[in-house]
Scaffold this active site. Structure first.
Site, PDB file in Angstrom:
ATOM      1  CB  SER A 139      39.983  45.031  32.709  1.00  0.00           C
ATOM      2  OG  SER A 139      39.393  43.876  33.241  1.00  0.00           O
TER       3      SER A 139
ATOM      4  CG  ASP B 116      35.691  47.525  38.709  1.00  0.00           C
ATOM      5  OD1 ASP B 116      35.226  46.447  38.285  1.00  0.00           O
ATOM      6  OD2 ASP B 116      36.492  48.220  38.063  1.00  0.00           O
TER       7      ASP B 116
ATOM      8  CG  HIS C 186      35.367  46.614  34.529  1.00  0.00           C
ATOM      9  ND1 HIS C 186      36.249  46.481  35.577  1.00  0.00           N
ATOM     10  CD2 HIS C 186      35.948  45.966  33.472  1.00  0.00           C
ATOM     11  CE1 HIS C 186      37.306  45.784  35.182  1.00  0.00           C
ATOM     12  NE2 HIS C 186      37.146  45.466  33.914  1.00  0.00           N
TER      13      HIS C 186
END
Length: 513
Positions: free
Chosen positions: A226, A452, A482
Site C-alpha cells: 500500500s 483492489d 487490498h
C-alpha cells in the site's frame, strides 16, 4: 500580573522547547556517526497505546521471541548533527542456517501511519518462507507509534471527531466540517509542532537507508504494501544503487495528486462494492441484504441516507452515524475475508443495530475495545499533509462533487469532502506527487490486484512506468481485496518468494488468477 524578567522569559522558552522535544521523542544533539551505532535488541514489550495496544507479541514457532530495538535518527535530515529521535524497530531472526542468510527484509505495511512494530508479528506466519533466508524487520515510521508519535486529540475528543458529518448537505454542515477540521489540525500543531515538519516520506526513506547501514546490509531488501510502495519508490529514487530485492504490493499510483488519488479510490471502492453485491446475489443461497446486485446497493444507499437523518444505536453510548457506517463498509471492502462481516453488519443495521458496522469503523480508525486510539489517524493526516502540496476549499470541493459522485454514488461525497483534511495545516506540502524515478536501481517487482479498492490496479502500471525502463517488473493478480500476497494465491506467492529468495525475476506481464 507583573511582566516576567528577560531571564524568566528565557527560562520559560527553554522549558517549552524541552517539553516539545520530549513529546516528540527527541534527544540532545549529537556528534557521533549515526551509521556506526549499535542496536540493543531486547524482548519486545506490549505495544504502546499509540501502536494500538494489546499484548506483547507471542513467541515465534520454536519458542524464539520477537526482538525490539530503537534506532537513533536525526529529527531534521537537513541538520544531521542536530537533535535526534528514536525509530522503533522489531525483528525475527532468520530461521535458516547462517550461511544461507541473505540479510534483513524490511517491511512497511502502509497507512501512512500504520505501526510496523505491532503489524509484523500479527502477520509473521504469512512470511515464514521468507524468514528462512532473511531476518524479518519492520518499524514504526517517524510520527507513528513509538517513533516520535504525532499527537492531536485525546480519546474522548476523537470519539466526537469521528461522529462528525463527513458529507455535509448545506452551508451550516459545511462550515461545521471545516471548523472541526481546523480544530483537529490546530491540536496537532499545538501538541506536535516540533516533529510535524519532519514526517515526510522523504524523511522516512532516509531513515530506512540509515536502518540498512546499521543492520549491516549493503543493499536494502524491502517489501512494501500500500503506502509502503510509495515509500519504497521514494527510497529507490533517493538511493537507487542501494536497492536490493524489492517487492511493491497494493501499489499507489505515484503520478497522482491528492485529488486524483481520492477520485481513484472512489472508483476502487465502488468496484469492490459492485463485486461484493454480485458475489452475494450469485450464491446458491439467498443473499440476505438484497435480491439483486443493484438492490443490494440501493438498500445500502437508503441506509446511509436514513443514518444521515437519524443515527442508530452503536456500541455503548455511541451511535452509528452515516459517516461511521460508510467508514465501516469501506473497511470491510479491504479484504474478501471481511465480506461476511459486511453482510452481517448490514443485516443488523437494517434492524436498527449498528454494532458490527461500528466495530469495522473503529478498526479503520484505530480504536481499541477499551476506547483507546492508536495514533494512526494523526500520523496519516500529518504525513499526507506534509507530503501533498495541494490545499482545497469548500468551494473547490463543491465544484468537484459531480465527478466524484459519477465515480461512486456511495463513496464519492465522502472522499471528495476528505480533500479538506489539510486545510490550515501547519506545514506546507512538499509536492504534487512523489518522485519515484529510479534509474540504476535493481529490478523491483510491482504487484497489482485488479479488484483492489484502496490502490486501484492502474496504479501498478503507472508505478512501473515512473520507476523507469528496466526497473519495474509488473505482475497482475486477478483477485479481490487490498494487495495480493496475503490473498494466499499460490501463483503470486511463488513469484514473490522466488524473487526474494533466489533473485529470479518473474517475466514482465505475468498474470495470476
Amino acid at each position: 500580573m507583573p511582566t516576567p524578567s528577560r531571564l524568566r522569559v528565557a527560562a520559560l522558552t527553554a522549558i517549552a522547547l524541552l517539553l516539545a522535544c520530549a513529546l516528540a521523542g527527541c534527544a540532545d544533539s549529537q556528534d557521533e556517526d549515526l551509521s556506526a551505532q549499535k542496536l540493543s535488541w531486547k524482548d519486545c514489550p506490549a505495544p504502546s497505546p499509540a501502536e494500538g495496544g494489546g499484548d506483547a507479541p507471542s513467541p515465534l514457532p520454536g519458542g524464539e521471541e520477537w526482538q525490539c530495538a530503537t534506532l537513533k535518527a536525526p529529527l531534521d535530515w537537513a541538520k544531521p548533527k542536530g537533535d535526534t529521535i528514536g525509530i522503533a524497530l522489531i525483528r525475527a531472526r532468520t530461521s535458516g542456517p547462517a550461511n544461507r542468510r541473505i540479510g534483513s527484509l524490511v517491511f512497511n505495511f502502509g497507512g501512512p501511519g500504520g505501526s510496523g512494530v505491532s503489524t509484523l508479528p500479527a502477520f509473521g506466519s504469512d512470511y515464514a518462507k521468507l524468514r528462512t533466508r532473511y531476518d524479518l524487520v519492520s518499524f514504526d515510521p517517524r510520527g507513528v507509534g513509538r517513533s516520535a508519535p504525532v499527537e492531536c486529540l485525546n480519546d474522548l475528543q476523537l470519539d466526537v471527531y469521528f461522529e462528525q458529518d463527513g458529507t455535509p448537505d448545506d452551508s451550516a454542515e459545511r462550515a461545521k466540517l471545516l471548523d472541526n477540521t481546523k480544530e483537529f489540525n490546530a491540536a496537532c500543531e499545538e501538541n506536535s509542532q516540533k516533529v510535524l515538519p519532519h514526517v515526510r516520506t522523504t524523511d522516512a526513506a532516509r531513515d530506512m537507508d540509515l536502518m540498512r547501514q546499521v543492520l549491516g546490509d549493503d543493499k536494502l531488501h524491502y517489501f512494501g504494501i500500500s503506502y509502503g510502495t510509495e515509500l519504497g519508490g521514494v527510497y529507490a529514487h533517493l538511493f537507487p544503487k542501494h536497492v536490493g530485492r524489492a517487492v511493491f504490493d497494493g501499489v499507489v499510483d505515484p503520478t497522482q495528486n491528492s485529488e486524483q488519488g481520492s477520485l481513484g479510490q472512489a472508483r476502487g471502492f465502488q468496484l469492490a462494492l459492485d463485486n461484493f453485491a454480485e458475489d452475494c446475489t450469485s450464491q446458491p443461497t439467498d443473499c440476505p441484504v438484497g435480491d439483486t446486485a443493484q438492490d443490494v446497493k440501493d438498500r445500502i444507499a437508503k441506509l446511509l441516507a436514513d443514518l444521515d437523518r437519524k443515527p442508530i444505536p452503536g456500541i455503548g453510548q455511541r451511535v452509528l452515524t452515516q459517516t461511521a457506517a460508510t467508514n465501516g463498509i469501506a473497511q470491510a471492502l479491504y479484504s474478501k475475508d471481511f465480506w461476511e462481516y459486511l453482510t452481517e453488519g448490514l443485516e443488523q443495521a437494517y434492524d436498527g443495530d449498528g454494532r458490527v458496522l461500528m466495530v469495522l469503523s473503529d478498526s479503520m480508525n484505530g480504536r481499541s475495545e477499551n476506547g483507546e486510539y492508536s495514533n494512526i489517524t494523526a500520523a496519516n493526516i500529518s504525513i499526507n499533509c506534509a507530503d501533498d502540496k495541494p490545499r482545497y476549499t469548500t468551494a473547490a470541493v463543491e465544484r468537484r462533487l459531480p465527478e466524484f459522485r459519477a465515480a461512486s454514488p456511495l463513496f464519492g461525497d465522502f472522499l471528495a469532502w476528505s480533500l479538506l483534511t489539510c486545510t490550515d495545516w501547519a506545514v506546507a506540502g512538499a509536492a504534487d506527487h512523489p518522485d519515484v524515478s529510479a534509474a540504476g536501481s535493481a529490478p523491483i517487482l510491482v504487484v497489482g490486484n485488479t479488484g483492489d479498492p484502496a490502490t486501484p490496479y492502474e496504479g501498478a502500471r503507472k508505478m512501473v512506468e515512473a520507476l523507469g525502463r528496466g526497473v519495474g517488473v509488473e505482475l497482475t493478480y486477478k483477485g479481490q481485496g487490498h494487495g495480493a500476497y496475503d490473498s494466499k494465491n499460490k501463483c503470486v506467492q511463488d513469484a514473490v518468494n522466488g524473487y526474494l529468495l533466489t533473485g529470479k525475476v518473474p517475466a514482465a506481464g505475468t498474470v495470476c488468477s
